[in-house]
Design a protein around this motif. Structure first.
Motif, PDB file in Angstrom:
ATOM      1  N   UNK A  42       0.832  -1.203   0.000  1.00  0.00           N
ATOM      2  CA  UNK A  42       0.000   0.000   0.000  1.00  0.00           C
ATOM      3  C   UNK A  42       0.867   1.254   0.000  1.00  0.00           C
ATOM      4  N   UNK A  43       1.905   1.270   0.824  1.00  0.00           N
ATOM      5  CA  UNK A  43       2.795   2.433   0.886  1.00  0.00           C
ATOM      6  C   UNK A  43       3.491   2.653  -0.453  1.00  0.00           C
ATOM      7  N   UNK A  44       3.890   1.574  -1.101  1.00  0.00           N
ATOM      8  CA  UNK A  44       4.519   1.704  -2.421  1.00  0.00           C
ATOM      9  C   UNK A  44       3.518   2.226  -3.443  1.00  0.00           C
ATOM     10  N   UNK A  45       2.284   1.776  -3.356  1.00  0.00           N
ATOM     11  CA  UNK A  45       1.254   2.265  -4.263  1.00  0.00           C
ATOM     12  C   UNK A  45       0.977   3.747  -4.073  1.00  0.00           C
ATOM     13  N   UNK A  75     -17.920  26.381  -6.767  1.00  0.00           N
ATOM     14  CA  UNK A  75     -18.140  26.630  -5.349  1.00  0.00           C
ATOM     15  C   UNK A  75     -17.503  25.518  -4.510  1.00  0.00           C
ATOM     16  N   UNK A  76     -17.429  25.746  -3.245  1.00  0.00           N
ATOM     17  CA  UNK A  76     -16.687  24.859  -2.345  1.00  0.00           C
ATOM     18  C   UNK A  76     -17.249  23.446  -2.309  1.00  0.00           C
ATOM     19  N   UNK A  77     -18.557  23.298  -2.244  1.00  0.00           N
ATOM     20  CA  UNK A  77     -19.168  21.980  -2.114  1.00  0.00           C
ATOM     21  C   UNK A  77     -18.909  21.116  -3.355  1.00  0.00           C
ATOM     22  N   UNK A  78     -19.095  21.680  -4.554  1.00  0.00           N
ATOM     23  CA  UNK A  78     -18.824  20.926  -5.774  1.00  0.00           C
ATOM     24  C   UNK A  78     -17.354  20.543  -5.875  1.00  0.00           C
ATOM     25  N   UNK A  79     -16.482  21.453  -5.523  1.00  0.00           N
ATOM     26  CA  UNK A  79     -15.055  21.172  -5.577  1.00  0.00           C
ATOM     27  C   UNK A  79     -14.674  20.059  -4.602  1.00  0.00           C
ATOM     28  N   UNK A  80     -15.236  20.093  -3.409  1.00  0.00           N
ATOM     29  CA  UNK A  80     -14.946  19.052  -2.425  1.00  0.00           C
ATOM     30  C   UNK A  80     -15.442  17.682  -2.894  1.00  0.00           C
ATOM     31  N   UNK A  81     -16.664  17.646  -3.462  1.00  0.00           N
ATOM     32  CA  UNK A  81     -17.186  16.370  -3.970  1.00  0.00           C
ATOM     33  C   UNK A  81     -16.362  15.853  -5.139  1.00  0.00           C
ATOM     34  N   UNK A  82     -15.931  16.742  -6.017  1.00  0.00           N
ATOM     35  CA  UNK A  82     -15.097  16.322  -7.145  1.00  0.00           C
ATOM     36  C   UNK A  82     -13.774  15.747  -6.639  1.00  0.00           C
ATOM     37  N   UNK A  83     -13.132  16.429  -5.705  1.00  0.00           N
ATOM     38  CA  UNK A  83     -11.864  15.944  -5.152  1.00  0.00           C
ATOM     39  C   UNK A  83     -12.053  14.637  -4.390  1.00  0.00           C
ATOM     40  N   UNK A  84     -13.128  14.547  -3.627  1.00  0.00           N
ATOM     41  CA  UNK A  84     -13.414  13.325  -2.881  1.00  0.00           C
ATOM     42  C   UNK A  84     -13.641  12.159  -3.836  1.00  0.00           C
ATOM     43  N   UNK A  85     -14.418  12.372  -4.880  1.00  0.00           N
ATOM     44  CA  UNK A  85     -14.667  11.322  -5.871  1.00  0.00           C
ATOM     45  C   UNK A  85     -13.399  10.907  -6.592  1.00  0.00           C
ATOM     46  N   UNK A  86     -12.576  11.871  -6.962  1.00  0.00           N
ATOM     47  CA  UNK A  86     -11.317  11.548  -7.632  1.00  0.00           C
ATOM     48  C   UNK A  86     -10.401  10.770  -6.694  1.00  0.00           C
ATOM     49  N   UNK A  87     -10.354  11.158  -5.439  1.00  0.00           N
ATOM     50  CA  UNK A  87      -9.512  10.460  -4.470  1.00  0.00           C
ATOM     51  C   UNK A  87      -9.984   9.037  -4.196  1.00  0.00           C
ATOM     52  N   UNK A  88     -11.281   8.868  -4.015  1.00  0.00           N
ATOM     53  CA  UNK A  88     -11.826   7.527  -3.767  1.00  0.00           C
ATOM     54  C   UNK A  88     -11.638   6.643  -4.994  1.00  0.00           C
ATOM     55  N   UNK A  89     -11.880   7.184  -6.172  1.00  0.00           N
ATOM     56  CA  UNK A  89     -11.681   6.410  -7.398  1.00  0.00           C
ATOM     57  C   UNK A  89     -10.225   5.996  -7.581  1.00  0.00           C
ATOM     58  N   UNK A  90      -9.307   6.910  -7.334  1.00  0.00           N
ATOM     59  CA  UNK A  90      -7.885   6.582  -7.448  1.00  0.00           C
ATOM     60  C   UNK A  90      -7.484   5.526  -6.421  1.00  0.00           C
ATOM     61  N   UNK A  91      -7.950   5.684  -5.193  1.00  0.00           N
ATOM     62  CA  UNK A  91      -7.617   4.713  -4.154  1.00  0.00           C
ATOM     63  C   UNK A  91      -8.167   3.332  -4.497  1.00  0.00           C
ATOM     64  N   UNK A  92      -9.375   3.288  -5.061  1.00  0.00           N
ATOM     65  CA  UNK A  92      -9.960   1.993  -5.445  1.00  0.00           C
ATOM     66  C   UNK A  92      -9.153   1.325  -6.544  1.00  0.00           C
ATOM     67  N   UNK A  93      -8.729   2.088  -7.533  1.00  0.00           N
ATOM     68  CA  UNK A  93      -7.923   1.520  -8.613  1.00  0.00           C
ATOM     69  C   UNK A  93      -6.575   1.043  -8.083  1.00  0.00           C
ATOM     70  N   UNK A  94      -5.944   1.821  -7.219  1.00  0.00           N
ATOM     71  CA  UNK A  94      -4.657   1.391  -6.657  1.00  0.00           C
ATOM     72  C   UNK A  94      -4.819   0.141  -5.803  1.00  0.00           C
ATOM     73  N   UNK A  95      -5.916   0.054  -5.064  1.00  0.00           N
ATOM     74  CA  UNK A  95      -6.169  -1.135  -4.263  1.00  0.00           C
ATOM     75  C   UNK A  95      -6.335  -2.358  -5.158  1.00  0.00           C
ATOM     76  N   UNK A  97      -5.109  -2.744  -8.150  1.00  0.00           N
ATOM     77  CA  UNK A  97      -3.805  -3.045  -8.721  1.00  0.00           C
ATOM     78  C   UNK A  97      -2.946  -3.813  -7.717  1.00  0.00           C
ATOM     79  N   UNK A  98      -2.965  -3.396  -6.474  1.00  0.00           N
ATOM     80  CA  UNK A  98      -2.192  -4.090  -5.443  1.00  0.00           C
ATOM     81  C   UNK A  98      -2.672  -5.533  -5.299  1.00  0.00           C
ATOM     82  N   UNK A  99      -3.984  -5.717  -5.317  1.00  0.00           N
ATOM     83  CA  UNK A  99      -4.548  -7.057  -5.165  1.00  0.00           C
ATOM     84  C   UNK A  99      -4.183  -7.977  -6.330  1.00  0.00           C
ATOM     85  N   UNK A 100      -4.159  -7.435  -7.545  1.00  0.00           N
ATOM     86  CA  UNK A 100      -3.933  -8.254  -8.720  1.00  0.00           C
ATOM     87  C   UNK A 100      -2.515  -8.165  -9.274  1.00  0.00           C
TER      88      UNK A 100
END
Length: 134
Positions: A42-45, A75-95, A97-100
């Motif tokens: 995970x740390x390497x990912x 506005x702040x709320x849309x930006x936060x949701x966009x960043x949160x979605x991008x972060x969760x999506x990236x973390x899911x893909x990295x996870x 990749x680590x699994x496979x």
């Protein structure tokens, strides 16, 4: 400003391609066995994702497209949701990749053996096409 970013991107892609070609050469020498550590995947990912320069222009471009179509406001709320979605999506893909990663390494021998050359060629093609379009 865009022209400067493109020029910097071209340089980065060429440097990355040289780096991957060097890794390919270094790993092709006899006795250059790579032993993957069994821990800290995970740390390497996370470290690899921090170095991923391709995701920054992608998310900037997608945010601009969404703002242009009216799907996203600045506005702040849309930006936060966009960043949160991008972060969760990236973390899911990295996870995933680590699994496979071990499965991919075992089953896709050619790509696993030549991944540095493949990445080097891809980066050269991206940099060359961007340079040609300038």
């Amino acid at each position: 400003m865009i022209l400067l970013l493109k020029k910097i991107g071209i340089g980065v892609f060429y440097v990355l391609s040289v780096y991957f070609f060097y890794l390919s050469y270094k790993n092709s020498k006899p006795g250059a066995e790579l032993k993957a550590p069994k821990k800290k995947y995970f740390a390497r990912g996370v470290g690899m994702s921090a170095l991923n320069m391709l995701s920054i222009p992608f998310y900037v471009a997608m945010a601009l497209v969404y703002v242009g179509k009216g799907w996203l406001s600045s506005d702040l709320l849309d930006t936060l949701f966009f960043c949160l979605g991008a972060g969760i999506g990236s973390a899911a893909i990295f996870f995933l990749y680590i699994r496979f990663a071990d499965f991919i390494k075992r089953e896709v021998g050619f790509i696993a053996r030549n991944i540095n050359v493949i990445l080097g060629v891809i980066f050269v093609l991206i940099a060359s096409s961007t340079l040609y379009n300038l």
